[in-house]
Each structure stands twice: as structure tokens, then as C-alpha cells.
Design a protein around this motif. Sequence first.
Motif, PDB file in Angstrom:
ATOM      1  N   SER A  41       0.813  -1.234   0.000  1.00  0.00           N
ATOM      2  CA  SER A  41       0.000   0.000   0.000  1.00  0.00           C
ATOM      3  C   SER A  41       0.837   1.270   0.000  1.00  0.00           C
ATOM      4  CB  SER A  41      -0.949   0.044   1.208  1.00  0.00           C
ATOM      5  OG  SER A  41      -1.994  -0.852   1.044  1.00  0.00           O
ATOM      6  N   ALA A  42       1.774   1.343  -0.910  1.00  0.00           N
ATOM      7  CA  ALA A  42       2.564   2.576  -1.011  1.00  0.00           C
ATOM      8  C   ALA A  42       1.777   3.675  -1.691  1.00  0.00           C
ATOM      9  CB  ALA A  42       3.850   2.314  -1.783  1.00  0.00           C
ATOM     10  N   ILE A  43       0.781   3.290  -2.488  1.00  0.00           N
ATOM     11  CA  ILE A  43       0.017   4.276  -3.258  1.00  0.00           C
ATOM     12  C   ILE A  43      -1.471   4.075  -3.062  1.00  0.00           C
ATOM     13  CG2 ILE A  43       1.654   4.827  -5.111  1.00  0.00           C
ATOM     14  CD1 ILE A  43       0.487   2.489  -6.696  1.00  0.00           C
ATOM     15  N   ASP A  44      -2.221   5.136  -3.265  1.00  0.00           N
ATOM     16  CA  ASP A  44      -3.680   5.053  -3.223  1.00  0.00           C
ATOM     17  C   ASP A  44      -4.247   6.222  -4.024  1.00  0.00           C
ATOM     18  OD1 ASP A  44      -6.187   4.161  -2.684  1.00  0.00           O
ATOM     19  OD2 ASP A  44      -6.088   4.373  -0.521  1.00  0.00           O
ATOM     20  N   PHE A  45      -5.554   6.222  -4.200  1.00  0.00           N
ATOM     21  CA  PHE A  45      -6.214   7.361  -4.830  1.00  0.00           C
ATOM     22  C   PHE A  45      -6.141   8.562  -3.895  1.00  0.00           C
ATOM     23  CE2 PHE A  45      -8.142   3.876  -7.109  1.00  0.00           C
ATOM     24  CZ  PHE A  45      -8.236   4.377  -8.399  1.00  0.00           C
ATOM     25  N   ALA A  46      -5.892   9.737  -4.453  1.00  0.00           N
ATOM     26  CA  ALA A  46      -5.939  10.957  -3.653  1.00  0.00           C
ATOM     27  C   ALA A  46      -6.829  11.965  -4.370  1.00  0.00           C
ATOM     28  CB  ALA A  46      -4.544  11.538  -3.468  1.00  0.00           C
ATOM     29  N   LYS A  47      -7.342  12.910  -3.606  1.00  0.00           N
ATOM     30  CA  LYS A  47      -8.266  13.943  -4.117  1.00  0.00           C
ATOM     31  C   LYS A  47      -9.462  13.309  -4.825  1.00  0.00           C
ATOM     32  CE  LYS A  47      -5.190  17.612  -3.585  1.00  0.00           C
ATOM     33  NZ  LYS A  47      -4.665  18.842  -4.126  1.00  0.00           N
ATOM     34  N   THR A  78       1.339   8.714  -3.563  1.00  0.00           N
ATOM     35  CA  THR A  78       1.909   8.184  -2.330  1.00  0.00           C
ATOM     36  C   THR A  78       1.377   9.054  -1.201  1.00  0.00           C
ATOM     37  OG1 THR A  78       3.737   9.706  -2.540  1.00  0.00           O
ATOM     38  CG2 THR A  78       4.068   7.523  -3.462  1.00  0.00           C
ATOM     39  N   ALA A  79       1.623   8.683   0.035  1.00  0.00           N
ATOM     40  CA  ALA A  79       1.199   9.511   1.150  1.00  0.00           C
ATOM     41  C   ALA A  79       1.843  10.891   1.018  1.00  0.00           C
ATOM     42  CB  ALA A  79       1.593   8.863   2.471  1.00  0.00           C
ATOM     43  N   PHE A  80       1.058  11.924   1.128  1.00  0.00           N
ATOM     44  CA  PHE A  80       1.507  13.322   1.059  1.00  0.00           C
ATOM     45  C   PHE A  80       2.137  13.664  -0.292  1.00  0.00           C
ATOM     46  CE2 PHE A  80       0.986  12.579   5.508  1.00  0.00           C
ATOM     47  CZ  PHE A  80       0.435  13.768   5.971  1.00  0.00           C
ATOM     48  N   ASP A  81       1.802  12.883  -1.331  1.00  0.00           N
ATOM     49  CA  ASP A  81       2.348  13.147  -2.665  1.00  0.00           C
ATOM     50  C   ASP A  81       3.868  13.264  -2.662  1.00  0.00           C
ATOM     51  OD1 ASP A  81       0.372  13.337  -4.865  1.00  0.00           O
ATOM     52  OD2 ASP A  81      -0.639  14.685  -3.481  1.00  0.00           O
ATOM     53  N   MET A  82       4.509  12.509  -1.813  1.00  0.00           N
ATOM     54  CA  MET A  82       5.970  12.564  -1.776  1.00  0.00           C
ATOM     55  C   MET A  82       6.547  11.629  -2.836  1.00  0.00           C
ATOM     56  SD  MET A  82       6.936  13.095   2.176  1.00  0.00           S
ATOM     57  CE  MET A  82       6.087  11.840   3.065  1.00  0.00           C
ATOM     58  N   LEU A  90       7.556   6.278   5.559  1.00  0.00           N
ATOM     59  CA  LEU A  90       6.162   6.575   5.900  1.00  0.00           C
ATOM     60  C   LEU A  90       5.319   5.396   5.431  1.00  0.00           C
ATOM     61  CD1 LEU A  90       4.326   8.612   7.133  1.00  0.00           C
ATOM     62  CD2 LEU A  90       4.154   9.765   4.930  1.00  0.00           C
ATOM     63  N   MET A  91       4.855   4.598   6.385  1.00  0.00           N
ATOM     64  CA  MET A  91       4.143   3.374   6.011  1.00  0.00           C
ATOM     65  C   MET A  91       2.628   3.551   6.016  1.00  0.00           C
ATOM     66  SD  MET A  91       6.450   0.482   7.755  1.00  0.00           S
ATOM     67  CE  MET A  91       6.385   1.119   9.368  1.00  0.00           C
ATOM     68  N   PRO A 130      -2.438   2.071   6.171  1.00  0.00           N
ATOM     69  CA  PRO A 130      -1.289   2.687   5.508  1.00  0.00           C
ATOM     70  C   PRO A 130      -1.461   4.198   5.381  1.00  0.00           C
ATOM     71  CG  PRO A 130      -2.292   0.988   4.137  1.00  0.00           C
ATOM     72  CD  PRO A 130      -3.189   1.176   5.298  1.00  0.00           C
ATOM     73  N   ALA A 131      -0.359   4.929   5.438  1.00  0.00           N
ATOM     74  CA  ALA A 131      -0.408   6.386   5.342  1.00  0.00           C
ATOM     75  C   ALA A 131      -0.997   6.839   4.005  1.00  0.00           C
ATOM     76  CB  ALA A 131       1.001   6.958   5.506  1.00  0.00           C
ATOM     77  N   SER A 132      -0.720   6.063   2.947  1.00  0.00           N
ATOM     78  CA  SER A 132      -1.245   6.456   1.637  1.00  0.00           C
ATOM     79  C   SER A 132      -2.771   6.455   1.656  1.00  0.00           C
ATOM     80  CB  SER A 132      -0.744   5.497   0.554  1.00  0.00           C
ATOM     81  OG  SER A 132      -1.188   4.184   0.814  1.00  0.00           O
ATOM     82  N   TYR A 162      -4.022   9.452   3.630  1.00  0.00           N
ATOM     83  CA  TYR A 162      -3.865  10.642   2.795  1.00  0.00           C
ATOM     84  C   TYR A 162      -4.963  10.671   1.723  1.00  0.00           C
ATOM     85  CZ  TYR A 162      -1.631  14.048  -0.305  1.00  0.00           C
ATOM     86  OH  TYR A 162      -1.360  15.132  -1.087  1.00  0.00           O
ATOM     87  N   GLY A 163      -5.276   9.494   1.184  1.00  0.00           N
ATOM     88  CA  GLY A 163      -6.336   9.403   0.188  1.00  0.00           C
ATOM     89  C   GLY A 163      -7.671   9.868   0.747  1.00  0.00           C
ATOM     90  N   THR A 195      -7.524  13.731   1.582  1.00  0.00           N
ATOM     91  CA  THR A 195      -7.561  14.656   0.438  1.00  0.00           C
ATOM     92  C   THR A 195      -8.900  14.608  -0.279  1.00  0.00           C
ATOM     93  OG1 THR A 195      -6.552  12.947  -0.938  1.00  0.00           O
ATOM     94  CG2 THR A 195      -5.081  14.637  -0.050  1.00  0.00           C
ATOM     95  N   PHE A 196      -9.692  13.573   0.008  1.00  0.00           N
ATOM     96  CA  PHE A 196     -11.014  13.492  -0.614  1.00  0.00           C
ATOM     97  C   PHE A 196     -11.903  14.631  -0.113  1.00  0.00           C
ATOM     98  CE2 PHE A 196     -15.376  12.004  -1.067  1.00  0.00           C
ATOM     99  CZ  PHE A 196     -15.369  11.447  -2.338  1.00  0.00           C
TER     100      PHE A 196
END
Lengths: 572, 157
Positions: free
Chosen positions: A162-168, A177-181, A571-572, B49-51, B54-55, B58-59
Motif C-alpha cells: 500500500s505505497a500508493i492510493d487514490f488521492a483527491k 503516495t502519502a503526502f504526494d511525496m 512513511l508506512m 497505511p499512510a497512503s 492521505y487518500g 484529500t477526498f
Amino acid sequence: MYIEANGRQIEAKPGEMVLDALNRAGVKVPTLCHMAGLFPSGACRMCVVEIEGMNGLVPSCAFPVQEGMKIKTHSPRAIRARKTIVELLLSDHPDDCLYCVRNKNCQLQDLSEELGVRQRRYTGAKSECNIDTSSPSIVRDPAKCILCGKCVRVCEEIQGVSAIDFAKRGSKAHIATAFDMGLNVSSCINCGQCIMVCPTGALRETSNIKEVMDAIHDPNKFVVVQHAPSISVTVGEEFGLKPGTDSVGIMTAALRRLGFDRVFDTSFSADLTIMEEAAELVHRIKNDGVLPMFTSCSPGWIKFVEQFYPEFIPNLSTCKSPQEMLGAIVKSYFAEREGFDPKQIFSVSIMPCTAKKFEAERPEMGRHGIADLDAVLTTRELARIIKMRGLDLNDMQPQPTDTPFGERSSAGKLFGVSGGVMEAAIRTAHYMITGDEMDEMQVKDLRGLNGIKESTIKVAGIELNVAAVSGLGNARQMLDDIRAGKKQIHFMEVMTCPGGCIAGGGQPVGARLDAIKARMKSLYEIDRDSLLVTSYNNKYIKKLYDEFLEKPLGHRSHELLHTHYAQRDVLM
Amino acid sequence: MNETIETILSKYPNAKRDALIPILQDVQEVEGHLSVEAVAHIGKYLNLPASKIYGVATFYNQFRFETLGKYHIQICRGTACHVKGSAKLLDAFKRELKIEAGRTTRDGMFSLEVVACIGACGLAPVISVNGEVHAGVVPDKVKSILKMYREKDANNE
């Protein structure tokens, strides 16, 4: 039960989704987000079909079959809907296929072609995104992303990262990634499975082609290349060869034509890894060392342990991976023997793996400021430079690999499949403990595509519980079970990618399950037909120990072939 | 900071992922924004997870990831304000401050937030700066409003 598709009766299993039944019957329905074996996400709507008696179009991936239902998969309405979807996806797409690494191998491009998209009917604002080039392994270009979500799912559901997910959301939605880093500071383990499922060019490997070509054309560099055990059974697919074809000879010929000064086989150093790793296992068993011992060849797995399970770091074998072992030997023993300054040597490896690029950059992987390896190319990049040079594997005559690191046992070759490292290690550990060859070299329990394979091996009255795991979601499960005391394991092999390196993140994109099976079968056939099936019988390995290393776990081995790990704060 | 978050988390014993949004709201209430450290801490507590956090964060418009500016400007984008031209007003603030909505100026003086209706439709377009309501703000007034707060700050008022 039966359903009707395009006027034809086809068989369906109760409870399954329409798309699965259609696929099995050979009816092709396009999809951009479907992942076999995982819960349908219904995100892309490409698989919509018309079902008699229903008003709207229905996404076939997420609609269960019903007895006697009548389906039209390619009605004018369904086709129109699909075409509109593709046109809308293209409306904010960069539209730069000619410059794209996935040109001619892109699902969005294919669908646009199939559906006859011939004009830009909708032109929206292009998405403005920064390309993330922070990772040594993976490049993310969100502008090309169509938000199918497959990378997010493989990272979470298959790899447990889970390093990535949907944001906004809405038009600002993107994969982040978390905080768009940068990926380099995220929990990404560099496995590249996201690249393998990406339908477009939004994800690709960090390219090292330029460094390699520059070195080849630099008269002051002596350029050495090694190829991983799985490459010879996969690279052919990029040239239209049948999946699983072993093209080691013609690949060697092509590498020479490209201008590499020496062509070595990483399977040789896989044998070397086995000598060290089996010795380490025997040492741990005899001296009450930390058990279970975990294999350390798969760099995605190593980073996974360092960040998610640091308490298991002492369980990791201290052996470097085969590419690093060969890299270290080339810049010491080989350089000395051939009279080269190690700085003059440019050492390249061809790997099925994007995480190997990260591994090669680890500061521990070198000595006196000289890295063991200078560049890592994936199978895909190898195919690219062969094509760039105007060569075709189909036109090559096979050539043998260079000595002294050319001869390998088939045990080393098995490093390319999940379970193979374990099988190779058992053969040698058995010999080290008993002094005898095993009666039956093949360990059938550890073969196949299951994510978790277990077996018990009897060696000189000791019962060894061993396991071979692939896919880090499965590894997570095993580690949790081991921690909870539910599993008593002595030795565990972990490969990051499901099925092992044959399905690694650097392999040809778009391979189907039957191709993966063919690659696996091919490696096992090489082992079956081989006259040299054990690492300790490889005469060049013996010679290397006699002339240079002395003995497994010896002083020189420690200096060159072993490494250490440390907890990573990400950042996990 | 860890203690603040610990105190908040202690109000949610045995919490699961469904407690995420209330926790994020509480943390933002106390700290003014969601820091990387806070998200990491919450993630560990909820096993998320932090991602993913954050997801989720930000929603929604309500969550911020930077500390608030000394003067926090909320721009109403509700229906009445929209009709009265709040989109142009928002653009003017973004241009003048050189930041996007949700961000804070580098000097830490101003932060910008887009809010839905703040219930003062009769005064549209309306903004609120640290709770102070300004009525009928047209883009031309943006410079003078910012100047006023800069002077206010310089005079330590």
C-alpha cells in the motif's frame, strides 16, 4: 447452467460473473480494470454488455450470471458506449504515443484502434502532473494514468504494501503516495508489479539504457554483463518466440554483438549463493542460530522486512543476492586474474526485476567506494537495446557463455522460479550435512504457482520444515503466523513477485497466466535434462573456492559475498 | 506533539478504520492541520497505511496538510456567493498570495481555504479572516484587505 451470449449457448458456473463465463467461452470483452482472481472493481465500464430485459448497459465484470440470461456483447449500443469511454479517457490524455515507452504495447492504444477512434471528439484540459523520477526503480507519470486502480490494488492486495492510493477527487483525482511525496521515500519496495498491471505508460522502469550504451562505446571501459536465470526463458517473447522458449545461446550471441566484452551467467553466482546460504543454514542449525532463516535474493522482500518487520532482520540470510555476488567477484577475483583495475570495469546485469536497480544502489553493495554493479537493465530494456541495434534474436546463432563464470548447475537456474532457491539450497545443504547426494533431487512440494508451499525434508534424522512463498501479501501472512507461533518453519524462501522472477516486475508486459506457466515449465525442464543439478558439483565454483575464496563463510566470503540490513524508517 | 495525538487516540479505544475521519477531525482541531507525523501515528494506531489516510483526507476539503497561516482566510463558495462572483474572488486571492487553496504562504502569514456556505448569503460574496467576516468582497478589494492584515501584524495588534 447455461447463458446465451450473442445467440450462442455457453456454460456458466452459478455465482460467477458474466465476464468470467464469457472469457472462458472465448468471447472477448474488453476491460481496463479487471484483475483475474480479485474482487471486481467495476471502475472502467469498458466491459459493459447488453442483457435482454434490462434497461441500462451492465458491467459484465461485476454482474452475476443468471440461468438463461441473454447477452449481447457487441451490440451497437455497447460498442458506442465503449468508444465514448475511450474518447473521454483520451480527452485529458497527453496523446503522445510516439514518445511513449508503451507505444505498440498499450491497452488504451489497442482499444482506441479496435473501436475505430479517429478524431478528438472531446478535448479537455490536459492534466498537469509532475513525473516522479525519485525512485531508482520506477517512474510514475500520472498524466498518462487513466485511474483504473490496478496498481493500487496489486500494491495493497497482492503485495501487502500500500505505497500508493487514490488521492483527491473529481478531475483532481490521481494516484499518490502519502503526502504526494516521492516514491523513493514511500514504503514502495520497488517490485514493479504496478508496471506489470498498468494498461498505459503511466508506470515504467527507471531506464539505465543510456549509461550502459555509453559504457559500451567508451574505449576505456571493460564492460561485463550477466543475465539472471529467468531472462533466457522470457526475453524471446519480446521477439515473438513462444513463451518459455529457452534462448540462452542466441541471447548470449546478441549480447556479444551489442558490444559487451564478457557475457556471464548469474546462475553461476546463484550456485555460489547456494554454497554460502546452505553453509549459513547448516551453521545456524548446528549452533543454535536464529531460525527460521529467510532467503535474501529478492530485494523487494528485503526492503519489506526492513520497514514492516524489522524484528525479523536477524532471520534474513546475510548472503548478498546472486547479481551482487557476481558483481563483487568480477571486480575482485576476475579483475585481479585478468589484470584490470576494478575501476575500469563497468558491470551490468540483466534482471527480471526493477527492485534490483534499487539493490545495486544500496551503499552496502560495494567496497572501497566501488559499487559491485554499475547498471541494472530489465528484460524489457534488454529487448529494447537489441532492437535499437537492429538485431533480432530470431536471426542469431547460439553461442556459449564466457568462462570462468559461465558454467552453472541447473540448481542455479531454478532461482528464476518460486521454490527454486529452496530446492537448490536443500540439495546442497543435504550434501553438506550428510556428505551424500539426495536420492530424489526434485522437491515436488515446492513446485508450482501456489503462493505458499510447504514441505518437510528429512536430513540425517533432522526434520526440516521449509516453505517457499511468493507475493508479499503471502509473506505477510507467514510472518504473522511465525510471530504468533502458529508455524514452525526452519527455512523459508521468499520471492517478492507472485510465481517468482519469471513473473518479475522487469519482465515483458502483458504476459498471461499460461505464459508464466510455460516459463516455469521451461526452467524445470532445463533442470530435468541437466547433467549438473547441484551447485557443489559445479567445477568452476570449486575452482573459485580453491583459488580465491577458500571456503564458504570464510574470511573473503564475508568481505565480498555477505551483507547486513537495517531498519528503515519510511512513511508506512 | 505525540502526547496531543495520544490524548486524542485514547478517546477511541479499540478503534477500527471507521473511526478515521473523527480522529482526523480531532487532530486537525487541536493542531490546525494534519502533519506527516500525525498521519504516521494514526496509521499505526488504526493499522492503516499512510497512503490510504492521505487518500481519505484529500477526498474532503476540510483537511489541511500545512500549518495555518497567522491569518486564515476562508472564502465562501456557496451558491449565493458563487452567483455573486466568488470564483473570481478566489482567483484574485490565489494570484495575490501565490498559493493554491489549502496552502499557506511561505512567510506563514496567510492561509487559504475554500468553504461551502458559511450562512451569510445576504452579504455575498463573503470571506472570513480568523473569524472576522468581510461582506461584499469584490476582487478589487483583495489587495487592500491583505494590506490591512499585514499592517495589523506589523503593529502587533
